[in-house]
Design a protein around this motif. Sequence first.
Motif, PDB file in Angstrom:
ATOM      1  N   HIS A  85      12.028  28.865  79.326  1.00 11.70           N
ATOM      2  CA  HIS A  85      10.790  29.596  79.075  1.00 11.70           C
ATOM      3  C   HIS A  85      10.239  30.251  80.349  1.00 11.70           C
ATOM      4  O   HIS A  85       9.660  31.339  80.293  1.00 11.70           O
ATOM      5  CB  HIS A  85       9.744  28.666  78.473  1.00 11.70           C
ATOM      6  N   ARG A  86      10.437  29.613  81.474  1.00  9.73           N
ATOM      7  CA  ARG A  86       9.948  30.191  82.728  1.00  9.73           C
ATOM      8  C   ARG A  86      10.682  31.481  83.044  1.00  9.73           C
ATOM      9  O   ARG A  86      10.063  32.475  83.454  1.00  9.73           O
ATOM     10  CB  ARG A  86      10.145  29.182  83.860  1.00  9.73           C
ATOM     11  N   GLN A  87      12.002  31.487  82.840  1.00  7.92           N
ATOM     12  CA  GLN A  87      12.773  32.705  83.080  1.00  7.92           C
ATOM     13  C   GLN A  87      12.399  33.796  82.084  1.00  7.92           C
ATOM     14  O   GLN A  87      12.335  34.976  82.435  1.00  7.92           O
ATOM     15  CB  GLN A  87      14.277  32.400  82.992  1.00  7.92           C
ATOM     16  N   THR A  88      12.134  33.403  80.836  1.00  9.08           N
ATOM     17  CA  THR A  88      11.716  34.371  79.824  1.00  9.08           C
ATOM     18  C   THR A  88      10.434  35.078  80.250  1.00  9.08           C
ATOM     19  O   THR A  88      10.326  36.312  80.164  1.00  9.08           O
ATOM     20  CB  THR A  88      11.499  33.671  78.474  1.00  9.08           C
ATOM     21  N   GLU A  89       9.463  34.315  80.724  1.00  6.54           N
ATOM     22  CA  GLU A  89       8.205  34.898  81.184  1.00  6.54           C
ATOM     23  C   GLU A  89       8.416  35.815  82.385  1.00  6.54           C
ATOM     24  O   GLU A  89       7.807  36.886  82.489  1.00  6.54           O
ATOM     25  CB  GLU A  89       7.226  33.779  81.540  1.00  6.54           C
ATOM     26  N   LYS A  90       9.320  35.408  83.271  1.00  5.42           N
ATOM     27  CA  LYS A  90       9.599  36.212  84.463  1.00  5.42           C
ATOM     28  C   LYS A  90      10.228  37.547  84.075  1.00  5.42           C
ATOM     29  O   LYS A  90       9.858  38.601  84.610  1.00  5.42           O
ATOM     30  CB  LYS A  90      10.527  35.421  85.391  1.00  5.42           C
ATOM     31  N   VAL A  91      11.180  37.513  83.148  1.00  4.12           N
ATOM     32  CA  VAL A  91      11.831  38.738  82.696  1.00  4.12           C
ATOM     33  C   VAL A  91      10.808  39.661  82.034  1.00  4.12           C
ATOM     34  O   VAL A  91      10.782  40.871  82.297  1.00  4.12           O
ATOM     35  CB  VAL A  91      12.985  38.425  81.722  1.00  4.12           C
ATOM     36  N   MET A  92       9.991  39.109  81.180  1.00  6.53           N
ATOM     37  CA  MET A  92       8.978  39.900  80.479  1.00  6.53           C
ATOM     38  C   MET A  92       8.065  40.629  81.463  1.00  6.53           C
ATOM     39  O   MET A  92       7.843  41.843  81.354  1.00  6.53           O
ATOM     40  CB  MET A  92       8.124  38.988  79.596  1.00  6.53           C
ATOM     41  N   PHE A  93       7.522  39.894  82.438  1.00  6.74           N
ATOM     42  CA  PHE A  93       6.564  40.479  83.372  1.00  6.74           C
ATOM     43  C   PHE A  93       7.222  41.586  84.194  1.00  6.74           C
ATOM     44  O   PHE A  93       6.663  42.680  84.352  1.00  6.74           O
ATOM     45  CB  PHE A  93       5.998  39.399  84.299  1.00  6.74           C
ATOM     46  N   ASN A  94       8.420  41.313  84.703  1.00  9.87           N
ATOM     47  CA  ASN A  94       9.078  42.297  85.557  1.00  9.87           C
ATOM     48  C   ASN A  94       9.542  43.517  84.768  1.00  9.87           C
ATOM     49  O   ASN A  94       9.591  44.629  85.295  1.00  9.87           O
ATOM     50  CB  ASN A  94      10.247  41.651  86.302  1.00  9.87           C
ATOM     51  N   ALA A  95       9.874  43.331  83.505  1.00  2.50           N
ATOM     52  CA  ALA A  95      10.242  44.476  82.658  1.00  2.50           C
ATOM     53  C   ALA A  95       9.044  45.405  82.487  1.00  2.50           C
ATOM     54  O   ALA A  95       9.184  46.643  82.552  1.00  2.50           O
ATOM     55  CB  ALA A  95      10.732  43.984  81.308  1.00  2.50           C
ATOM     56  N   LEU A  96       7.877  44.841  82.279  1.00  2.19           N
ATOM     57  CA  LEU A  96       6.680  45.670  82.128  1.00  2.19           C
ATOM     58  C   LEU A  96       6.295  46.340  83.447  1.00  2.19           C
ATOM     59  O   LEU A  96       5.767  47.465  83.447  1.00  2.19           O
ATOM     60  CB  LEU A  96       5.529  44.832  81.585  1.00  2.19           C
ATOM     61  N   ILE A  97       6.557  45.673  84.563  1.00  2.00           N
ATOM     62  CA  ILE A  97       6.349  46.307  85.869  1.00  2.00           C
ATOM     63  C   ILE A  97       7.226  47.555  85.992  1.00  2.00           C
ATOM     64  O   ILE A  97       6.794  48.619  86.464  1.00  2.00           O
ATOM     65  CB  ILE A  97       6.670  45.321  87.013  1.00  2.00           C
ATOM     66  N   LEU A  98       8.477  47.444  85.544  1.00  2.00           N
ATOM     67  CA  LEU A  98       9.388  48.582  85.599  1.00  2.00           C
ATOM     68  C   LEU A  98       8.917  49.721  84.692  1.00  2.00           C
ATOM     69  O   LEU A  98       9.077  50.899  85.030  1.00  2.00           O
ATOM     70  CB  LEU A  98      10.805  48.147  85.212  1.00  2.00           C
ATOM     71  N   VAL A  99       8.359  49.391  83.534  1.00  9.06           N
ATOM     72  CA  VAL A  99       7.806  50.414  82.647  1.00  9.06           C
ATOM     73  C   VAL A  99       6.734  51.222  83.389  1.00  9.06           C
ATOM     74  O   VAL A  99       6.703  52.463  83.327  1.00  9.06           O
ATOM     75  CB  VAL A  99       7.207  49.769  81.383  1.00  9.06           C
ATOM     76  N   ILE A 100       5.874  50.533  84.119  1.00  6.58           N
ATOM     77  CA  ILE A 100       4.803  51.207  84.858  1.00  6.58           C
ATOM     78  C   ILE A 100       5.378  52.056  85.990  1.00  6.58           C
ATOM     79  O   ILE A 100       4.975  53.214  86.193  1.00  6.58           O
ATOM     80  CB  ILE A 100       3.804  50.165  85.409  1.00  6.58           C
ATOM     81  N   ILE A 101       6.344  51.506  86.728  1.00  4.89           N
ATOM     82  CA  ILE A 101       6.941  52.239  87.852  1.00  4.89           C
ATOM     83  C   ILE A 101       7.618  53.516  87.363  1.00  4.89           C
ATOM     84  O   ILE A 101       7.421  54.600  87.927  1.00  4.89           O
ATOM     85  CB  ILE A 101       7.944  51.352  88.608  1.00  4.89           C
ATOM     86  N   HIS A 102       8.408  53.405  86.299  1.00  2.00           N
ATOM     87  CA  HIS A 102       9.088  54.590  85.763  1.00  2.00           C
ATOM     88  C   HIS A 102       8.080  55.634  85.306  1.00  2.00           C
ATOM     89  O   HIS A 102       8.285  56.840  85.510  1.00  2.00           O
ATOM     90  CB  HIS A 102       9.993  54.194  84.596  1.00  2.00           C
TER      91      HIS A 102
END
Length: 447
Positions: A85-102
Amino acid sequence: MNSEKMATMPVGELLLKLSIPLMVAMLIQALYNIVDSYFVSLINQDAFTAVTLAFPVQNLIIGLAVGTGVGTNALLSKSLGAKDHRQTEKVMFNALILVIIHSVLFVIFSRFATAPYLSAQTDNPIVRSYGEDYLGIVTGLALFVNLQIMMERLLQSTGRTTLTLITQGIGAVINIILDPILIFGYFGFPELGVAGAAVATVIGQGVASLLGLYLNHRYNHEVAFVVSKPDLETIKKIYEVGLPSVALISLSSVTIYFLNKILGHFTEAAVAVYGAYFRIQNFVFLPLFGLTNGLVPALAYNYGAKNRQRCYDLMRVAFKIGYLITLAGLVLFLVAPGSLIALFNPSEEMAAIGVVAFRWIALSFPLAAYNVVAEAVYQSFGNGMLGLVAALLRQIIVLLPAAYLLALSGRLDFVWASYVIAEVANTVFCYYYMKHFVHRTIEAQMV
């Protein structure tokens, strides 16, 4: 689709069951692209040409979003399977960071690069003006499509693929409804012209993205969003998986950009024809891509289960279905090219060029069916790089040089033949690796 059905369901039924929802989703996208283009073409040919010139950048936005979504989907599925679950949360947060950067990157493009990009392709000030209006909006508000695609990938990562049909369908319907209203100023709305088509597009994407957020919050509790911090290792893993998909889609943007430049040396009507072709061919190739997206998990599962005969049966049926899809497209493009080009309110010059172009390019369809299915087979057996090389061969190494050389003849109709030449070269490549990679891989796995 549970494991037992993957292993036991008749292969034809299995492929259709896996592929049809994906085909429907893709056809929805194709439909609203056609409708969007139809209403723009009613303004005039310059407006339609402008939207055609903008298409490579739109395609690049989608390619980056899809590739990032593919990488996110793969990492999420892995961490969910491991109950990390910790890795799942990490992936989710960083994916949304990438959405903002793009999204920020495309806002910068909107502000500084739109005009130079269009000026590099046309000297027509009217086309440039239309293009700046349209492209400035779709790049400046790229956050919506980035977020929509990411939300759909999150739903897919937990098997909720039918929910993505809801987001895509509603987004498409809103776009279709708003197109004529905002372009021509119906019901008291201002007449925005080409800019209205862009506004309709981003509103549809915005509603779809918000709906995706809601559906993830309502049904996707496995991937709940938790504020964390940027993690470069997670971002690296997302890109490692997603970059091949980004590259594949980006290749088509490069191809379209340079072909537009080659065709523009003849006449802007040829550029408009190419834009019309690219939208109509989606009704042939998107079902084919839906088929291969269904083939990949089925073939990979049975390859892992060491079921040799079922692997061969799946490939055989996939090739047959692919041929049927493209043969239907071939007949349509050969028999009724005038009716197809008429969807875009063409000038006499555009209509005449379109009939010749559609018939020439359609000759490549059956070969393309073999190549697209073969590339999916490579991916199923863990060698996505072969598919990337095949796409590079077809679109960059062969197609563009062939089009350039044929253009030197001064005959526009010769340029369209470059599609046939490219697919012939790619068929030779794909056939070789089907014989020397795929069959050896299957036999080695079954030992």
